[in-house]
Design a protein around this motif. Structure first.
Motif, mmCIF file in Angstrom:
data_model
loop_
_atom_site.group_PDB
_atom_site.id
_atom_site.type_symbol
_atom_site.label_atom_id
_atom_site.label_comp_id
_atom_site.label_asym_id
_atom_site.label_seq_id
_atom_site.Cartn_x
_atom_site.Cartn_y
_atom_site.Cartn_z
ATOM 1 N N GLU A 1 0.853 -1.194 0.000
ATOM 2 C CA GLU A 1 0.000 0.000 0.000
ATOM 3 C C GLU A 1 0.882 1.236 0.000
ATOM 4 N N GLY A 2 0.418 2.277 -0.637
ATOM 5 C CA GLY A 2 1.164 3.528 -0.655
ATOM 6 C C GLY A 2 2.250 3.528 -1.725
ATOM 7 N N LEU B 1 2.611 -5.978 3.544
ATOM 8 C CA LEU B 1 3.601 -4.916 3.671
ATOM 9 C C LEU B 1 4.432 -4.691 2.401
ATOM 10 N N ASP C 1 6.421 6.755 1.972
ATOM 11 C CA ASP C 1 5.582 7.654 2.756
ATOM 12 C C ASP C 1 5.328 7.006 4.103
ATOM 13 N N ARG C 2 5.421 7.793 5.155
ATOM 14 C CA ARG C 2 5.054 7.306 6.483
ATOM 15 C C ARG C 2 3.539 7.176 6.533
ATOM 16 N N GLY C 3 3.052 6.585 7.591
ATOM 17 C CA GLY C 3 1.610 6.402 7.737
ATOM 18 C C GLY C 3 0.812 7.684 7.628
ATOM 19 N N ASP C 4 1.440 8.829 7.970
ATOM 20 C CA ASP C 4 0.751 10.112 7.907
ATOM 21 C C ASP C 4 0.894 10.782 6.541
ATOM 22 N N GLN D 1 12.718 -0.765 10.093
ATOM 23 C CA GLN D 1 11.275 -0.643 9.907
ATOM 24 C C GLN D 1 10.857 -0.747 8.453
ATOM 25 N N ASP E 1 11.159 6.668 11.389
ATOM 26 C CA ASP E 1 10.603 7.978 11.729
ATOM 27 C C ASP E 1 11.485 8.742 12.712
#
Length: 191
Positions: free
Chosen positions: A21-22, A186, A46-49, A109, A140
């Motif tokens: 995803e993303g 993932l 991209d981070r989750g945000d 991560q 992050d």
């Protein structure tokens, strides 16, 4: 069961994974060194945000796939260097990081490659489970943490990964070198 000898990696091998995803991509190159193996990669995503990030890393391992050093650099200027000598993790200043004394492996991560480290380092029998203390580094904040994980050999090239706290598990198919082919939900390998 064991995987091909590290010495067989006589030419560099490059792989790529993308997130399920993303947006993102990891490009990794593995090569043999006089002391074992070096993995170098660039990861963008991209981070989750939705905040974009870019990271490069290098992981040095002995011939037994035990990590000896890791360097991580973000495009925003943050850097981490950790070295493991004589079973002791040290930071860039040579300070002993005693919280990680039980850790042989690292887990980054944003990379499925680091799942290869405990898989390759150990000999496995089908049905066998092993628990590992991992030096986990999130992309992050780059603050190393202790993370406990369990791997179970389900078939010659299939392992179950489980977070010790029960928050996540996945079945990881690997290739003849023990490198993750697919990380359900993932990452997926595209090269």
């Amino acid at each position: 069961m064991s995987f091909r000898d590290v010495a067989l990696l006589t030419v560099p091998r490059s792989l790529r994974w993308r997130p399920v995803e993303g947006v993102g991509l990891e490009h990794l190159t593995l090569r043999s060194t006089p002391d074992g193996l070096r993995a170098e990669a660039v990861v963008i995503g991209d981070r989750g945000d939705g905040e974009p990030y870019g990271v490069s890393y290098a992981i040095d391992c002995g011939t037994d796939f035990a990590v000896t050093a890791v360097t991580i650099a973000a495009t925003d200027g943050r850097r981490v260097f950790l070295e493991r000598r004589d079973g002791i993790w040290r930071d860039v200043f040579g300070e002993h990081l005693s919280a990680f004394d039980d850790c042989i492996d690292i887990d980054l991560q944003g990379s499925p490659f680091t799942n290869t480290l405990p898989i390759r380092r150990e000999r496995w029998e089908i049905g066998q489970s092993r628990s590992f203390a991992m030096l986990y580094i999130p992309f992050d904040d780059f603050a190393p943490r202790l993370d406990r994980q369990t791997y179970t050999c389900l078939a010659p090239r299939l392992f179950r990964y489980q977070a010790a706290d029960g928050s996540f598990e996945a079945e990881l198919p690997v290739d003849e070198d023990g490198l993750v082919v697919d990380y359900p939900s993932l990452f997926e390998r595209i090269r």
